[in-house]
Design a protein around this motif. Structure first.
Motif, PDB file in Angstrom:
ATOM      1  N   GLU A 246      -3.894 -10.429  -0.261  1.00  0.00           N
ATOM      2  CA  GLU A 246      -4.605 -10.074   0.964  1.00  0.00           C
ATOM      3  C   GLU A 246      -4.546 -11.229   1.962  1.00  0.00           C
ATOM      4  O   GLU A 246      -4.880 -12.368   1.615  1.00  0.00           O
TER       5      GLU A 246
ATOM      6  N   LYS B 169      -6.026 -13.631  -3.241  1.00  0.00           N
ATOM      7  CA  LYS B 169      -6.552 -12.375  -3.779  1.00  0.00           C
ATOM      8  C   LYS B 169      -5.372 -11.437  -3.931  1.00  0.00           C
ATOM      9  O   LYS B 169      -4.870 -10.885  -2.954  1.00  0.00           O
TER      10      LYS B 169
ATOM     11  N   GLU C  33     -15.412  -6.266  -3.187  1.00  0.00           N
ATOM     12  CA  GLU C  33     -15.596  -7.678  -2.835  1.00  0.00           C
ATOM     13  C   GLU C  33     -17.059  -8.093  -2.808  1.00  0.00           C
ATOM     14  O   GLU C  33     -17.443  -8.977  -2.056  1.00  0.00           O
TER      15      GLU C  33
ATOM     16  N   PRO D  60      -8.504 -12.974   3.883  1.00  0.00           N
ATOM     17  CA  PRO D  60      -9.311 -14.101   3.405  1.00  0.00           C
ATOM     18  C   PRO D  60      -8.695 -15.472   3.713  1.00  0.00           C
ATOM     19  O   PRO D  60      -9.401 -16.481   3.653  1.00  0.00           O
TER      20      PRO D  60
ATOM     21  N   ASN E  18     -14.547  -0.425   3.959  1.00  0.00           N
ATOM     22  CA  ASN E  18     -14.488   1.032   3.884  1.00  0.00           C
ATOM     23  C   ASN E  18     -14.191   1.588   2.501  1.00  0.00           C
ATOM     24  O   ASN E  18     -13.701   2.707   2.378  1.00  0.00           O
TER      25      ASN E  18
ATOM     26  N   ARG F  59      -3.042  -0.600   6.266  1.00  0.00           N
ATOM     27  CA  ARG F  59      -3.304   0.280   5.127  1.00  0.00           C
ATOM     28  C   ARG F  59      -3.226   1.759   5.530  1.00  0.00           C
ATOM     29  O   ARG F  59      -2.585   2.560   4.849  1.00  0.00           O
TER      30      ARG F  59
ATOM     31  N   ARG G 220       0.838  -1.203   0.000  1.00  0.00           N
ATOM     32  CA  ARG G 220       0.000   0.000   0.000  1.00  0.00           C
ATOM     33  C   ARG G 220       0.874   1.256   0.000  1.00  0.00           C
ATOM     34  O   ARG G 220       0.598   2.230  -0.693  1.00  0.00           O
TER      35      ARG G 220
ATOM     36  N   TRP H   2      -5.562  -5.364   9.411  1.00  0.00           N
ATOM     37  CA  TRP H   2      -5.554  -5.017   7.983  1.00  0.00           C
ATOM     38  C   TRP H   2      -5.743  -3.523   7.778  1.00  0.00           C
ATOM     39  O   TRP H   2      -5.023  -2.886   7.024  1.00  0.00           O
ATOM     40  N   ARG H   3      -6.741  -2.974   8.438  1.00  0.00           N
ATOM     41  CA  ARG H   3      -7.034  -1.540   8.270  1.00  0.00           C
ATOM     42  C   ARG H   3      -5.863  -0.681   8.723  1.00  0.00           C
ATOM     43  O   ARG H   3      -5.490   0.286   8.052  1.00  0.00           O
TER      44      ARG H   3
END
Lengths: 398, 104
Positions: free
Chosen positions: A43, A56, B48, A46, B68, A284, A17, A280-281
């Motif tokens: 990612e 992904k 997704e 998942p 988001n 990023r 990112r 994850w958030r």
């Protein structure tokens, strides 16, 4: 303008990112992203939710080419020479940098005696495990946190037998309030998972777990999800400050102003203390912020932590961080879904955790996140009343 | 051929919010903006395939409830990572308290 590159060590969610964020922020110099795994960046969330779904991909060859980002895969960063401003790779190459971002992530922990168990973090783990998730197979999970429970749910959906062993007397003790964990526990029991709560693990091998009470659980596969440790060895060897993560300031700069760290590997200031997130958030958000900071932005990072987990049809979302709280307030969100709001002694919202079917709690958790970000007192009665739109509460504070 | 489909009553959608509308095997989202205009988009996020109906509307932005991803629901424009593909939009009109959308 230096001719050397901005180099990013680690091609997980954060490093990747950050590479693209540098371009979005207008940086036109060289960007080199270095990943230890052989794949293009993918990612991670998942993997434990649907281990058989395949990767992904976050960025492929075309995307890197289009952005003019050089991606080196399957090679680790072994050394940092701060005086010479260059890094050394596992294959012997050296690369000069004028700014370096460490996005080295975290690695699963194993306790002594558990070395035979499989851990679960990378695409290779998902590929190795998913074939075992089938009727007639028995998965034994050590650790009742997000990773272990998501994997348990995926295994039950695939028809495998599942046993989960958790040392605490309830699930997800580090992450969510007991009332929320109880909903997830009931769902796992209802779906046929055998749960051993309040039960430690003395030892674990590939196919067998010895419990603290002397009992043994045998399976076809033992997976341990008992937490992760930040990957700090590289930073430590380079003499950077490390304390449960690479210590950074509010702009993700380490103790060396030319070296930044972000994502799971860093310990950053949040409301008067230093914290490290595995999210994850956050990976990023921090990547965006660190990229801007590397290019000179001085704004301090203030994002509110946010986590989610999917188990069967349930989604669980958490905003903020649990802290000593004065008051917990429950808000019903329909169809059994609910949110627990945690306020401090001044009435300031510090955390909100919700659980429900599908995305029933998502909207209010997002609003809670913004209320937490504001850091101003809110009325508990309003939080508790489903008829009060939290958006109006938020605007009322503006 | 496009046709006008009755989607909902104006009272079904709160101001600055959205609802889900399913028709002909497809799913849509119907929005009511703060200035009391109605808009329609595809129902699923382009990232997704999560339904946007549980997402948060702030001003003219819909935010996906899962990751988001943000879109301007008036134009469908994706507002940055993790979404990069725009959301498809559909014309709407309001007649006698009923919201119609134009679909193919």
């Amino acid at each position: 303008m230096s001719t050397s590159a901005i180099v990013i060590a680690g091609a997980g969610e954060c490093g990747t990112r950050a590479a693209f964020a540098l371009r979005e922020h207008g940086y036109q110099g060289a960007v080199i992203l270095i990943g230890e795994e052989p794949h293009f960046p993918y990612e991670r969330p998942p993997l434990s939710k649907s281990p058989g779904a395949g990767p992904k991909t976050v960025a492929d060859r075309e995307k890197f080419q289009a952005a003019g980002i050089e991606f080196l895969s399957g090679v680790c960063v072994r050394t940092i020479d701060r005086a010479a401003r260059e890094i050394g790779l596992g294959d012997g190459r050296t690369i000069p940098y004028h700014k370096l971002l460490l996005a080295t992530g975290a690695a699963p922990k194993l306790f002594p005696g558990m070395e035979g168990a499989r851990t679960f973090r990378a695409l290779g783990d998902a590929q190795a495990v998913h074939g075992q998730l089938a009727p007639g197979r028995h998965l034994v999970v050590v650790g009742g946190g997000f990773i272990g429970l998501e994997l348990a749910a995926a295994a039950r959906i695939a028809g495998a037998d599942v046993t989960v062993v958790e040392a605490a007397d309830r699930l997800m003790p580090r992450i969510v309030p007991a009332e929320i964990a109880a909903i997830a526990e009931a769902e796992h029991r209802d779906k046929g998972v055998s749960l051993f709560l309040g039960t430690g693990v003395v030892s674990a091998t590939e196919r067998q777990v010895t419990l603290s009470d002397g009992r043994m659980v045998e399976g076809d596969l033992v997976v341990a999800g008992v937490g992760v440790a930040p990957n700090t060895a590289l930073a430590e060897a380079a003499g950077l400050a490390v304390d449960n993560g690479i210590v950074v300031d509010g702009c993700f700069a380490t103790s060396d102003p030319d070296i930044f760290a972000a994502g799971d590997c860093c310990s950053f200031p949040y409301r008067g203390r230093n914290v490290r997130l595995e999210s994850w958030r956050a990976a990023r958000d921090q990547a965006d912020h660190a990229a801007a900071a590397i290019l000179g932005a001085e704004e301090l990072y203030a994002a509110v932590p946010w986590f989610w987990s999917d188990q069967y049809g349930l989604t669980l979302q958490v905003a903020g961080l649990p802290a000593p709280v004065a008051r917990t307030t429950r808000r019903a969100c329909g169809n059994g879904a609910f949110i627990l709001f945690e306020q401090d002694a001044d009435g300031v919202l510090v955390a909100a955790s919700g659980i429900g079917t599908g995305n029933a709690v998502a909207k209010d958790i997002r609003l809670a996140e913004m209320l937490i970000g504001k850091g101003v007192p809110v009325e508990a009665d309003a939080l508790a009343d489903p008829a009060v739109n939290l958006k109006k509460l938020l605007r009322g504070q503006e | 051929m496009s046709e006008w489909i009755e989607a909902c009553s104006v009272d079904d959608v709160e101001e600055e919010d959205l609802i889900r509308f399913d028709h002909g095997g497809r799913t849509y989202a119907i929005y009511r903006s703060p200035d009391d205009e109605f808009y329609a988009t595809d129902g699923l996020c382009t990232h997704e395939q999560v339904h946007l109906a549980d997402g948060l509307v702030m001003d003219h932005i819909i935010e996906c409830p899962k990751h988001n991803g943000r879109f301007d629901y008036r134009t469908g424009e994706a507002k940055g990572a993790p979404v990069c593909v725009n959301l498809r939009t559909y014309p709407t009109r309001v007649e006698n308290g009923t919201v119609f959308i134009s679909v193919e």
